[in-house]
Design a protein around this motif. Sequence first.
Motif, short mmCIF file in Angstrom:
data_model
loop_
_atom_site.label_atom_id
_atom_site.label_comp_id
_atom_site.label_asym_id
_atom_site.label_seq_id
_atom_site.Cartn_x
_atom_site.Cartn_y
_atom_site.Cartn_z
N GLY A 96 -27.51 -41.05 -66.92
CA GLY A 96 -28.40 -41.83 -67.77
C GLY A 96 -27.69 -42.23 -69.04
O GLY A 96 -26.61 -41.72 -69.34
N THR A 101 -32.31 -45.43 -72.75
CA THR A 101 -33.61 -44.83 -72.39
C THR A 101 -33.71 -43.44 -73.00
O THR A 101 -33.60 -42.42 -72.31
CB THR A 101 -33.78 -44.72 -70.85
OG1 THR A 101 -32.65 -44.04 -70.31
CG2 THR A 101 -33.93 -46.07 -70.19
N GLU A 105 -38.13 -39.68 -69.76
CA GLU A 105 -39.41 -39.14 -69.29
C GLU A 105 -39.34 -38.65 -67.85
O GLU A 105 -40.06 -37.73 -67.47
CB GLU A 105 -40.52 -40.18 -69.44
CG GLU A 105 -41.90 -39.57 -69.19
CD GLU A 105 -43.05 -40.51 -69.50
OE1 GLU A 105 -42.81 -41.69 -69.82
OE2 GLU A 105 -44.21 -40.05 -69.40
N PRO A 401 -32.89 -41.97 -65.16
CA PRO A 401 -34.19 -42.65 -65.31
C PRO A 401 -34.32 -43.88 -64.41
O PRO A 401 -35.42 -44.32 -64.14
CB PRO A 401 -34.20 -43.05 -66.79
CG PRO A 401 -33.27 -42.09 -67.46
CD PRO A 401 -32.20 -41.80 -66.45
N THR A 402 -33.17 -44.45 -63.97
CA THR A 402 -33.23 -45.71 -63.24
C THR A 402 -32.66 -45.65 -61.83
O THR A 402 -32.75 -46.62 -61.09
CB THR A 402 -32.46 -46.80 -64.02
OG1 THR A 402 -31.13 -46.30 -64.27
CG2 THR A 402 -33.13 -47.12 -65.33
#
Length: 512
Positions: A96, A101, A105, A401-402
């Motif tokens: 990440g 970001t 989360e 996150p992605t």
Amino acid sequence: MNRALALAAVLLLVGCSQPSFLEQYATIDLLIENGQVIDGQGGEPFMADIVIVDDEIVFIGDAAFSAADREERIDRSIDANGRVVAPGFIDLHSHGDPLATPALENFLAMGVTTITLGQDGSSPDVADLGTWLGEVGENGIGTNLAMFVGHGTLRDQAGIGRTAVPDREDLGRMLAMLDETLDVTFGMSTGLEYNPGLNAEREELEALAIVVGEHDRMIMSHMRNEDDDQIEASIAELLEQGRHARVHIAHLKSVYGKGSERAEEILAILDSARDSGIEITAEMYPYNASYTGIAIVFPVWAKTREQFDVAKVERREELEEYLRNRVNRRNGPEATLLGTDPYTGKTLAELAHETETPFEDVLIDEMGPDGASGAYFVMNDELQSRLLRDANVGVCSDGSPTGFHPRGHGTFARIIERFVVGEAVLTLPAAVAKMTSFAADVLGIADRGRLVEGMKADIIIFDPARVHETASYPDPLQFAEGFDVVIVNGRVAREDGTLTEVTHGRVLGPGG
Ligand SMILES: [Zn+2]
């Protein structure tokens, strides 16, 4: 002192102990009541309250505050109501960009309060990693961060790039850069299956390991080759470096290996290395599909666009044959699920069928080594479950996150939901220990990973029966459910599915 007097003295001490711990603090920032505490050290759960002042756990036990104290001195209390209260999870291998970001989360939602970045030989390409970490801290970060410096990045920055054997001057420059960067990082990561790290030979890796060892840091390694017939050689290569520094296998797996006996053979190699004094640990993610760039199926002589363009013209037939064999050995084109547009959600077999071309030609004429990423269903459940049971194998998400793989949002929920509650591969205290104190010990983080007085308050509250992974391969970016309260450095970071506005993570310093 006679016995009656001694007893009276003990009673007096017990009677005084509670007010005295409380008296030290004008305000209690957070009280977690009625929790079933799993302290992260592997022992059975016990009912207790946890008292937090600022970012620290100051008391674990029966707090028994008076009504007046509750009114005047306790800032906030949470009734765990019999739910499990455990240390926040530590993810041993994550990805990440915390500047892009910062909330992270996906990690918080699955109970992770500390992540590790700079993995697989690759860390941010910046002049000074310490300055970059300072920016991350100032910008705010949702979880804590333990940073690694990437060997591949150092290689590029030292001007070595894809050269096999660096000259003395370049090697010296790389070692000096490593030496300096280890002051702010937990160690060095290698990515020996990727460029430029795959070009490194034994002497270079040994020289790097010596510097890492001098700093009492560790080497996190994405090993040279994870195929079942290559894994022993890959481990042996890492163990060489283990003579100089602590070493750790990232995302331990056997690609196309099968069965629990095979897992036991691999674990026995690690056990015997430990018996001979090498400090080696490992971690894994609980899925039977990996996820990475499609370059993973290309030969070393066609992994970059430059090499590939030459190979495509000069060695076309050889390249076709290599790709055909390698993909087939990795369970065939139907076991490769692409995660990059315009191919997202299709398997390599489906693409080949649609275009009526052999899959190796799709790889060569459509994609090339840098044209897509994908999930590869190359692992065996029985083998991976056996690895997971080993006390020296921890857990990582290898996710971000992605990233288009459910592991980035699901891993730690899946461990509880599937491997504890569902299949009982692990007991809950053993699973929690793996994801907390074991990981803290691997990284050398002394003040997290355990619910013990004096430790930093990274804490999660959950009911194991309600923990649920909602991410899936077709829909991987879904937050996990069931981690009701996630506390980072004594502050609630996420509660009942809602993220707190302010971030509470920190950039952690190594060696403490
Ligand atoms: Zn990796």
